[in-house]
Scaffold this motif. Structure first.
Motif, PDB file in Angstrom:
ATOM      1  N   ARG A  67       2.501   7.864  -0.513  1.00 15.41           N
ATOM      2  CA  ARG A  67       2.706   6.664   0.337  1.00 15.41           C
ATOM      3  C   ARG A  67       2.353   5.446  -0.422  1.00 15.41           C
ATOM      4  O   ARG A  67       2.968   4.299  -0.278  1.00 15.41           O
ATOM      5  CB  ARG A  67       1.631   6.721   1.400  1.00 15.41           C
ATOM      6  CG  ARG A  67       2.049   7.780   2.625  1.00 15.41           C
ATOM      7  CD  ARG A  67       1.071   7.546   3.671  1.00 15.41           C
ATOM      8  NE  ARG A  67      -0.363   8.004   3.378  1.00 15.41           N
ATOM      9  CZ  ARG A  67      -0.833   9.080   3.383  1.00 15.41           C
ATOM     10  NH1 ARG A  67      -0.363  10.092   3.634  1.00 15.41           N
ATOM     11  NH2 ARG A  67      -2.226   9.284   3.091  1.00 15.41           N
ATOM     12  N   LYS A  68       1.476   5.476  -1.498  1.00  6.76           N
ATOM     13  CA  LYS A  68       1.128   4.134  -2.142  1.00  6.76           C
ATOM     14  C   LYS A  68       2.395   3.775  -3.164  1.00  6.76           C
ATOM     15  O   LYS A  68       2.645   2.559  -3.033  1.00  6.76           O
ATOM     16  CB  LYS A  68      -0.210   4.572  -3.045  1.00  6.76           C
ATOM     17  CG  LYS A  68      -1.678   4.684  -2.444  1.00  6.76           C
ATOM     18  CD  LYS A  68      -1.904   3.201  -1.807  1.00  6.76           C
ATOM     19  CE  LYS A  68      -3.219   3.486  -1.029  1.00  6.76           C
ATOM     20  NZ  LYS A  68      -3.593   2.447  -0.705  1.00  6.76           N
ATOM     21  N   LEU A  69       3.151   4.677  -3.700  1.00 10.29           N
ATOM     22  CA  LEU A  69       4.251   4.574  -4.594  1.00 10.29           C
ATOM     23  C   LEU A  69       5.431   3.949  -3.760  1.00 10.29           C
ATOM     24  O   LEU A  69       5.925   2.822  -4.173  1.00 10.29           O
ATOM     25  CB  LEU A  69       4.671   5.794  -5.282  1.00 10.29           C
ATOM     26  CG  LEU A  69       3.684   6.394  -6.264  1.00 10.29           C
ATOM     27  CD1 LEU A  69       4.315   7.663  -6.684  1.00 10.29           C
ATOM     28  CD2 LEU A  69       3.732   5.347  -7.316  1.00 10.29           C
ATOM     29  N   THR A  70       5.389   4.423  -2.275  1.00  7.17           N
ATOM     30  CA  THR A  70       6.503   3.701  -1.770  1.00  7.17           C
ATOM     31  C   THR A  70       5.844   2.326  -1.225  1.00  7.17           C
ATOM     32  O   THR A  70       6.869   1.522  -1.161  1.00  7.17           O
ATOM     33  CB  THR A  70       6.606   4.720  -0.335  1.00  7.17           C
ATOM     34  OG1 THR A  70       6.936   6.025  -0.763  1.00  7.17           O
ATOM     35  CG2 THR A  70       7.611   4.071   0.523  1.00  7.17           C
ATOM     36  N   HIS A  71       4.831   2.280  -1.071  1.00  2.14           N
ATOM     37  CA  HIS A  71       4.263   0.909  -0.466  1.00  2.14           C
ATOM     38  C   HIS A  71       4.626  -0.077  -1.272  1.00  2.14           C
ATOM     39  O   HIS A  71       4.890  -1.064  -1.099  1.00  2.14           O
ATOM     40  CB  HIS A  71       2.619   1.090  -0.106  1.00  2.14           C
ATOM     41  CG  HIS A  71       2.170  -0.305   0.166  1.00  2.14           C
ATOM     42  ND1 HIS A  71       2.437  -1.049   1.409  1.00  2.14           N
ATOM     43  CD2 HIS A  71       1.309  -1.200  -0.431  1.00  2.14           C
ATOM     44  CE1 HIS A  71       1.713  -2.200   1.475  1.00  2.14           C
ATOM     45  NE2 HIS A  71       1.075  -2.210   0.237  1.00  2.14           N
ATOM     46  N   TYR A  72       4.325   0.230  -2.783  1.00  7.36           N
ATOM     47  CA  TYR A  72       4.451  -0.948  -4.131  1.00  7.36           C
ATOM     48  C   TYR A  72       5.790  -0.873  -4.438  1.00  7.36           C
ATOM     49  O   TYR A  72       6.076  -1.469  -5.507  1.00  7.36           O
ATOM     50  CB  TYR A  72       3.410  -0.520  -4.980  1.00  7.36           C
ATOM     51  CG  TYR A  72       2.076  -0.754  -4.443  1.00  7.36           C
ATOM     52  CD1 TYR A  72       1.525  -2.222  -4.313  1.00  7.36           C
ATOM     53  CD2 TYR A  72       1.134   0.293  -4.236  1.00  7.36           C
ATOM     54  CE1 TYR A  72       0.354  -2.572  -4.056  1.00  7.36           C
ATOM     55  CE2 TYR A  72      -0.285  -0.051  -3.988  1.00  7.36           C
ATOM     56  CZ  TYR A  72      -0.553  -1.555  -3.709  1.00  7.36           C
ATOM     57  OH  TYR A  72      -1.930  -1.726  -3.281  1.00  7.36           O
ATOM     58  N   PRO A 123      10.514   7.293  -4.722  1.00  3.76           N
ATOM     59  CA  PRO A 123       9.061   6.958  -5.537  1.00  3.76           C
ATOM     60  C   PRO A 123       9.172   7.737  -6.874  1.00  3.76           C
ATOM     61  O   PRO A 123       9.533   9.011  -6.806  1.00  3.76           O
ATOM     62  CB  PRO A 123       8.149   7.607  -4.648  1.00  3.76           C
ATOM     63  CG  PRO A 123       8.400   7.410  -3.174  1.00  3.76           C
ATOM     64  CD  PRO A 123      10.037   7.826  -3.336  1.00  3.76           C
ATOM     65  N   THR A 164      -1.032  10.812  -0.288  1.00  3.97           N
ATOM     66  CA  THR A 164      -1.544   9.678  -0.561  1.00  3.97           C
ATOM     67  C   THR A 164      -0.887   8.905  -1.558  1.00  3.97           C
ATOM     68  O   THR A 164      -0.221   7.572  -1.390  1.00  3.97           O
ATOM     69  CB  THR A 164      -2.940   9.583  -0.785  1.00  3.97           C
ATOM     70  OG1 THR A 164      -3.520  10.321   0.508  1.00  3.97           O
ATOM     71  CG2 THR A 164      -3.457   8.166  -0.870  1.00  3.97           C
ATOM     72  N   LEU A 165      -0.758   9.547  -2.587  1.00  2.36           N
ATOM     73  CA  LEU A 165       0.083   8.851  -3.892  1.00  2.36           C
ATOM     74  C   LEU A 165       1.572   8.452  -3.443  1.00  2.36           C
ATOM     75  O   LEU A 165       1.972   7.315  -3.865  1.00  2.36           O
ATOM     76  CB  LEU A 165       0.314  10.094  -4.949  1.00  2.36           C
ATOM     77  CG  LEU A 165       0.948   9.350  -6.250  1.00  2.36           C
ATOM     78  CD1 LEU A 165       0.255   8.402  -6.732  1.00  2.36           C
ATOM     79  CD2 LEU A 165       1.037  10.694  -7.091  1.00  2.36           C
TER      80      LEU A 165
END
Length: 367
Positions: free
Chosen positions: A46-51, A72, A43-44
Motif C-alpha cells: 500500500r505504501k509503495l503504491t501510495h508513493y 510496485p 502495508t508495504l
C-alpha cells in the motif's frame, strides 16, 4: 538475541536448553520470517503504491509486459527485513559467519536499493550504470573474500571440494580463494538479478537452493554428520542453517504477493541481495560447485544473455548486421516470444530448479 536470552534462562529453567539446537532455531527462523512477510507485506505494498514506487518497463522487452508498468517494486526490502530480523533473533550472534552473510546480503541490498531508487525517481529503467554497479559489488565482494581468507582457522575453509568424489579436493592459495569467492558472490548476485524477469520466477528457485544450503550448512558444521558423509568439518558453519531457513521463510512470504499476477516486484534490492546471499553461503560451506549445479536456472539465464550479446557484437562486426541466437534474452523471454504463457515458463523453470537441487543434494551421499 533470543538465543542469548534462552541460554541465560536455562540456568534456572532446564527446558530452555532446547533452544541450543540449531534445527529448532532454524524452524523458528522460517516461521518468524514468514510471519513478518505476511504481516508487513500488505502495508508495504500500500505504501509503495501510495508513493507511486512503480516498476518502469523497458521498451525493448516483451510487449506483453507493458501492462506491468506501475506495479510496485522494491518489494525485496520486505525480504531483507524479514531475513535480518529473523536471523538476529534466532542465530548465535557471536558467530562470525552469521555477520559475514548479513553484511554481504545487506551490502548488495543497498546497491540494489540505490539502483531501484534511480529507476523510480528518475524514471530511468536502467538505474545505476553498469560500471557503478560493478564497482560497488566488487567492493563488497572483495571485502568479504579478504575477511574469510584472513580469518580462516582450518585448511578446510579454503579448500575447493569436488562433488561426487569422496577424497578429491583442491587446496586454494590465498589469491585463488579470494578470486573464487569474489566470482561466486558477484556472479550469483547478477545471475539471480537477470533471472528476476517474470512473476515468481526468481524467488522460488532461490527458496529451494537456500533450503538445500541450509542442509549443507548443518551437516558441514556437525562433526559426526560431516565425518559420516565425508565432508570436511568447519566449526561454526551450522549456524548458517538458521540464516538460510530465514531466507526460505522470507522468500515464501514474498512469493505470496509476487505470484502471478504479481502485486509487487522484488526489484534489484531483493534480487542482488538474495543472489549474493546464496553465493556467500555456498563459499562458507565449501559447496561452490554444488551451487553451480543447484542454481542451474540462474546459470543458464546468465549464459543466454552473455551468448546473445557476444554473438550479436561478433556478427555485427563481421557481417555488418547483428544476429541473435535467441529470440530475446534472458532465456525466459525467448520462450515467451515462442508463445509460452508466463505461468508456463515460470512453473517449468521451477520444476527444472527442483530437479537440479535434488541432484545437488545427492552429492551428500554419492561420493
Amino acid at each position: 538475541m533470543l538465543l542469548a536470552l534462552a541460554q541465560w534462562l536455562a540456568h534456572d529453567i532446564r527446558g530452555f536448553h532446547v533452544f541450543n539446537y540449531i534445527t529448532l532455531r532454524a524452524v523458528l527462523a522460517t516461521m518468524t520470517a514468514l510471519t513478518i512477510s505476511f504481516v508487513v507485506g500488505p502495508t508495504l505494498i500500500r505504501k509503495l503504491t501510495h508513493y507511486k514506487v512503480g516498476q518502469s518497463v523497458r521498451d525493448d522487452g516483451p510487449q506483453t509486459h507493458l501492462i506491468k508498468a506501475g506495479t510496485p517494486t522494491m518489494g525485496g526490502a520486505l525480504i531483507l527485513v524479514a531475513i535480518a530480523i529473523s536471523t538476529l533473533l534466532w542465530a548465535d550472534l557471536s558467530n562470525k559467519f552469521v555477520w559475514v552473510v548479513l553484511f554481504t546480503t545487506l551490502g548488495f541490498g543497498i546497491i540494489g536499493w540505490v539502483d531501484d531508487w534511480r529507476k523510480v525517481v528518475h524514471r530511468n529503467p536502467k538505474g545505476l550504470s553498469a560500471k557503478e554497479k560493478y564497482f560497488w559489488q566488487s567492493v563488497v565482494g572483495f571485502s568479504v573474500a579478504l575477511f574469510l581468507q584472513h580469518t580462516a582457522s582450518t585448511p578446510a575453509e579454503t579448500t575447493l571440494l569436488i562433488p561426487f568424489f569422496k577424497s578429491l579436493a583442491i587446496p586454494l592459495s590465498a589469491f585463488g580463494f579470494i578470486v573464487l569467492t569474489y566470482l561466486v558472490v558477484v556472479g550469483s548476485s547478477n545471475a539471480v538479478n537477470l533471472t528476476d524477469g517474470l512473476d515468481g520466477l526468481a524467488i522460488m528457485p532461490t527458496v529451494m537452493v537456500a533450503g538445500a544450503l541450509a542442509l549443507f550448512a548443518y551437516v558441514t558444521g556437525h562433526f559426526y554428520f560431516s565425518k559420516y558423509l565425508g565432508i570436511p568439518f568447519v566449526p561454526g558453519v551450522g549456524e548458517l542453517a538458521v540464516f538460510c531457513s530465514a531466507m526460505v521463510g522470507a522468500g515464501l512470504g514474498f512469493l505470496w504477493f509476487n505470484a502471478y499476477p504479481a502485486e509487487v516486484f522484488m526489484g534489484d534490492v531483493g534480487a542482488l541481495a538474495l543472489g549474493a546471499a546464496l553465493g556467500i553461503v555456498a563459499v562458507i560451506v565449501r559447496q561452490e560447485i554444488v551451487l553451480f549445479i543447484m542454481g542451474g536456472v540462474f546459470v543458464i539465464e546468465t549464459f543466454s544473455v552473455a551468448a546473445q550479446v557476444i554473438y550479436f557484437k561478433y556478427t555485427k562486426k563481421r557481417f555488418g548486421v547483428g544476429r541473435r541466437i535467441f529470440l530475446m534474452a534472458p532465456l525466459h523471454h525467448h520462450y515467451e516470444q515462442k508463445g509460452w504463457k508466463e505461468t508456463q515458463v515460470v512453473v517449468r523453470f521451477w520444476i527444472i530448479s527442483m530437479m537440479l537441487v535434488l541432484v545437488g543434494l545427492s552429492t551428500l551421499k554419492l561420493r
